[in-house]
Design a protein around this motif. Sequence first.
Motif: not given
Length: 302
Positions: A74, A77, A103, A107, A109
């Motif tokens: 979280d 993000k 993940k 995403l 990232k």
Amino acid sequence: MSDSSYTDGTAAVSSISATDPIRERIAQAVNDVRSTTPLAQSFTNFVTINLVANAQLAAGGTAAMSFLPDDIVDTAKIAGSTYINVGTLLPFYKDALADIARKLQYLGKPWVLDPVAAGIGKTRTAILQSFKSAPPTVIRGNASEIIALDAMWELGANDGTEGETTRPAGVEAVDEVEAAVDDAKRLARYLAQHAAGGKGAVAVSGASDLVTDGETVYRLPGGSAMMTKITGAGCSLGGVTATYLAVAEPLVASIAASLLYNRASEIAERESNGPGSFQVAFLDALWNVTAEQVAQSEILIG
Ligand SMILES: Nc1ncnc2c1ncn2[C@@H]1O[C@H](COP(=O)(O)OP(=O)(O)O)[C@@H](O)[C@H]1O
Ligand SMILES: Cc1ncsc1CCOP(=O)(O)O
Ligand SMILES: [Mg+2]
């Protein structure tokens, strides 16, 4: 490039000129962090976590330390970048960190990996191996960790250039920075091909730091040997690299962080009289070093 080429015993190197365009990008990264206070999240070891957060703040960034896997995803993000340091682990992180890396990649990232103590323990090895299929944007470690990670990912075996492997070294290096040049280049080329964003860099710290994007090798001399007398010098360098990665591309972020550390540690050594006062003076110097001092540092390529 200047015409002051010389040989350091292993490679022909030259100083880049005072007007090389990379200097402007380094200064921009230092200034952008100070003006935008970007958030870089950290999952890092509990030995040095406080220094990591304080160094990120002193460089001008914002810190958040996360340990619950869903918190990490979280926070990734909303953060400019994430820092993952495997210095202290628990068994359940074997699956959790592999999942987090997947993940982050999904995403898109950017993240920095500090492979602390690479080569020690089956659990840490499984975690570091799992990152090969969802790799970080930047790898920052000492020479022994970079050599161990390259061997673990079997990159040299694939291109027929595998060098000597080293023994596991705990959290301190037992290899010189120059021994990790080929490993760093192989890892950086792999990151450029497979990391989210299509660019990568590898930073090897030691008496003279080295940063590469897989093509060019930048050597960044200077700094202070007092950095080896405080715990978390490398970890916090990884954290500050993540801070810069929130505003700059991997190569520039890695070089800027290393140069900031070298200039700040030189000042701290002059102004302190032992490890305790050195750490305090070092944090002050991270705050006070100018972008110009950082960007006009000696940078060797070759
Ligand atoms: N002998 C040295 N002389 C100058 N700077 C050093 C020396 N050893 C380490 N450093 C600096 O200390 C910081 C941490 O590097 P290092 O000690 O290699 O990391 P780690 O703590 O992960 O092993 C880097 O900024 C590096 O440049
Ligand atoms: C001493 C120690 N033990 C486990 S992690 C850690 C900190 C390592 O810090 P650094 O890599 O910055 O020297
Ligand atoms: Mg370290």
